[in-house]
Write a protein that holds these residues in place. Sequence first.
Motif, PDB file in Angstrom:
ATOM      1  N   ALA A  61      -2.238  39.712 -41.868  1.00  0.00           N
ATOM      2  CA  ALA A  61      -2.663  38.675 -42.672  1.00  0.00           C
ATOM      3  C   ALA A  61      -3.388  37.441 -41.989  1.00  0.00           C
ATOM      4  O   ALA A  61      -4.412  36.861 -42.828  1.00  0.00           O
ATOM      5  N   ALA A  62      -3.095  37.133 -40.676  1.00  0.00           N
ATOM      6  CA  ALA A  62      -3.602  36.334 -40.019  1.00  0.00           C
ATOM      7  C   ALA A  62      -4.871  36.553 -39.809  1.00  0.00           C
ATOM      8  O   ALA A  62      -5.968  35.590 -39.898  1.00  0.00           O
ATOM      9  N   LEU A  63      -5.302  37.753 -39.467  1.00  0.00           N
ATOM     10  CA  LEU A  63      -6.535  38.440 -39.034  1.00  0.00           C
ATOM     11  C   LEU A  63      -7.674  38.368 -40.348  1.00  0.00           C
ATOM     12  O   LEU A  63      -8.719  37.922 -40.277  1.00  0.00           O
ATOM     13  N   ALA A  64      -7.040  38.537 -41.301  1.00  0.00           N
ATOM     14  CA  ALA A  64      -7.685  38.753 -42.696  1.00  0.00           C
ATOM     15  C   ALA A  64      -7.894  37.477 -43.613  1.00  0.00           C
ATOM     16  O   ALA A  64      -8.394  37.442 -44.868  1.00  0.00           O
ATOM     17  N   ARG A  65      -7.158  36.285 -43.094  1.00  0.00           N
ATOM     18  CA  ARG A  65      -6.879  35.246 -43.975  1.00  0.00           C
ATOM     19  C   ARG A  65      -8.099  34.634 -44.551  1.00  0.00           C
ATOM     20  O   ARG A  65      -8.210  33.941 -45.678  1.00  0.00           O
ATOM     21  N   THR A  66      -9.341  34.700 -43.744  1.00  0.00           N
ATOM     22  CA  THR A  66     -10.500  34.325 -44.568  1.00  0.00           C
ATOM     23  C   THR A  66     -11.839  35.126 -44.748  1.00  0.00           C
ATOM     24  O   THR A  66     -12.775  34.900 -45.190  1.00  0.00           O
ATOM     25  N   LEU A 123      -4.219  27.801 -40.261  1.00  0.00           N
ATOM     26  CA  LEU A 123      -3.220  28.814 -40.023  1.00  0.00           C
ATOM     27  C   LEU A 123      -1.906  28.050 -39.181  1.00  0.00           C
ATOM     28  O   LEU A 123      -0.760  28.439 -39.802  1.00  0.00           O
ATOM     29  N   ARG A 124      -2.057  27.194 -38.191  1.00  0.00           N
ATOM     30  CA  ARG A 124      -1.262  26.583 -37.813  1.00  0.00           C
ATOM     31  C   ARG A 124      -0.162  25.815 -39.184  1.00  0.00           C
ATOM     32  O   ARG A 124       1.298  25.833 -38.813  1.00  0.00           O
ATOM     33  N   SER A 125      -0.797  25.109 -39.977  1.00  0.00           N
ATOM     34  CA  SER A 125      -0.052  24.619 -41.127  1.00  0.00           C
ATOM     35  C   SER A 125       0.584  25.568 -41.831  1.00  0.00           C
ATOM     36  O   SER A 125       1.916  25.260 -42.570  1.00  0.00           O
ATOM     37  N   GLU A 126      -0.028  26.603 -42.068  1.00  0.00           N
ATOM     38  CA  GLU A 126       0.855  27.817 -43.036  1.00  0.00           C
ATOM     39  C   GLU A 126       2.078  28.409 -42.012  1.00  0.00           C
ATOM     40  O   GLU A 126       3.127  28.671 -42.627  1.00  0.00           O
ATOM     41  N   LEU A 127       1.871  28.723 -40.861  1.00  0.00           N
ATOM     42  CA  LEU A 127       2.873  28.995 -40.066  1.00  0.00           C
ATOM     43  C   LEU A 127       3.948  28.006 -39.658  1.00  0.00           C
ATOM     44  O   LEU A 127       5.270  28.524 -39.644  1.00  0.00           O
ATOM     45  N   ALA A 164       1.486  28.023 -48.184  1.00  0.00           N
ATOM     46  CA  ALA A 164       1.037  28.980 -47.180  1.00  0.00           C
ATOM     47  C   ALA A 164       0.311  30.099 -48.172  1.00  0.00           C
ATOM     48  O   ALA A 164       0.646  31.268 -47.925  1.00  0.00           O
ATOM     49  N   PRO A 165      -0.752  29.655 -48.753  1.00  0.00           N
ATOM     50  CA  PRO A 165      -1.164  30.708 -49.711  1.00  0.00           C
ATOM     51  C   PRO A 165      -1.881  31.644 -49.062  1.00  0.00           C
ATOM     52  O   PRO A 165      -1.919  32.950 -49.778  1.00  0.00           O
ATOM     53  N   THR A 166      -2.182  31.848 -47.920  1.00  0.00           N
ATOM     54  CA  THR A 166      -2.848  33.415 -47.089  1.00  0.00           C
ATOM     55  C   THR A 166      -2.003  33.956 -46.376  1.00  0.00           C
ATOM     56  O   THR A 166      -1.913  35.305 -46.117  1.00  0.00           O
ATOM     57  N   MET A 167      -0.747  33.425 -46.172  1.00  0.00           N
ATOM     58  CA  MET A 167       0.429  33.921 -45.283  1.00  0.00           C
ATOM     59  C   MET A 167       1.625  34.115 -46.053  1.00  0.00           C
ATOM     60  O   MET A 167       2.350  34.819 -45.403  1.00  0.00           O
ATOM     61  N   ALA A 168       1.971  33.901 -47.400  1.00  0.00           N
ATOM     62  CA  ALA A 168       2.819  34.140 -48.019  1.00  0.00           C
ATOM     63  C   ALA A 168       3.482  35.637 -48.429  1.00  0.00           C
ATOM     64  O   ALA A 168       4.414  35.739 -47.984  1.00  0.00           O
ATOM     65  N   GLY A 169       2.204  36.157 -48.476  1.00  0.00           N
ATOM     66  CA  GLY A 169       2.651  37.587 -48.685  1.00  0.00           C
ATOM     67  C   GLY A 169       3.075  38.532 -47.551  1.00  0.00           C
ATOM     68  O   GLY A 169       3.943  39.472 -47.585  1.00  0.00           O
TER      69      GLY A 169
END
Length: 398
Positions: free
Chosen positions: A59-64, A193-197, A324-329
């Motif tokens: 998810a972190a790799l593909a977040r953007t 990303l840091r904010s999402e984590l 955390a819109p890109t990491m929630a999943g």
Amino acid sequence: MPVPLYLLSVAVFAMGTSEFMLAGLLPDIAADLGVTVGAAGTLTSAFAVGMVVGAPLMAALARTWPRRTSLLGFVLVFAAAHAVGATTTGFPVLFTTRLVAALANAGFLAVALTTAATLVAPDRKGRALTVLLSGTTLATIAGVPGGAVLGTLLDWRATFWAVAVLCLPAALGILRGVPAQAVKREATGGPHLRSELAQLRRPRLLLVMLLGALVNAATFGAFTFLAPVVTDTAGLDTLWISVALALFGAGSFAGVTVAGRLSDRRPGLVVAAGGPLLLAGWPALALLAHQPAALLTLVFVLGALSFALGSTLITRVLYEAVDAPTMAGSYATSALNIGAATGPLLAATTLTTPAGPQGPLWTSALLVLVALLIALPFRAVAAPAPAPTLAGGEEAVR
């Protein structure tokens, strides 16, 4: 529900079939590749580890990346891993393909969960999750038994090829049906990303992740060892194993369907009603498993309760991780698979105890009890905390 959700569920069906199908293929794989059944069993562990580690990593790799690109890439890698696995003659290569397939599966599910939440109105995430997870429940109804039959009639390689081929229409559906828009980048105002984590420090998010993991551990702890209950305790023929598994899958489909209509607006009702019933249900199955009619009935009911409660808790993860819109999943995927990995390990330790085949059922009851004991006091502590709201003003966790 939007058509792309159903297209995503096709891929989830293929991946769910792959995740669960090895239970009936391990002896053939071991004999063909010249390893012990125990060694072949590490293929399941490899997949579980890949799912847990892969969810946040992928998810972190593909977040953007554009979501369609991410989903299509993960599906194609998953298909390729199964094609390579179907042709290999070496166990190390097969082990590697299972790890790669798990990473692709984890990445796909993490992005798909996030995508599903953005395809619907903010207060319909539970309904969207129901459609997506229907792929998993249908895999237990049709995919896994179908794979077992295919492996019996042909061989284990045919089952791997079938999963690879099944990914192709899913890939086409994603290409044609999933919007191609990119995820907001940090430079354009999207969260860092840091904010999402950092959202993982929120007690409410950690709570629903823990509860989801515990309920899922109970589910898969019992599901994994259902076969000896059917044959040894109930004294039924091995053919009834597939019947019991299909009934559990049918129940799970019913459970997520009903819960999907309640988990957005009335999650507290699902937890308050489903939790105690599930806590009573696993011991009831352990005590009545010697009666075939009771066994088959309870298998269906417990499949429904397990997935109703589990899917509701995983939906709460998406709500609690709204920042955390890109990491929630990936958080939801990790919670699911930590449970799926640890539940069978805990349940396996009870098989050699006096409880015998019913040991995993008692383990599942204990896991549900722990979840309820954690949930009750935490609910009082967390109630005043700010939380995302749903339509109608209800708190995200009640």
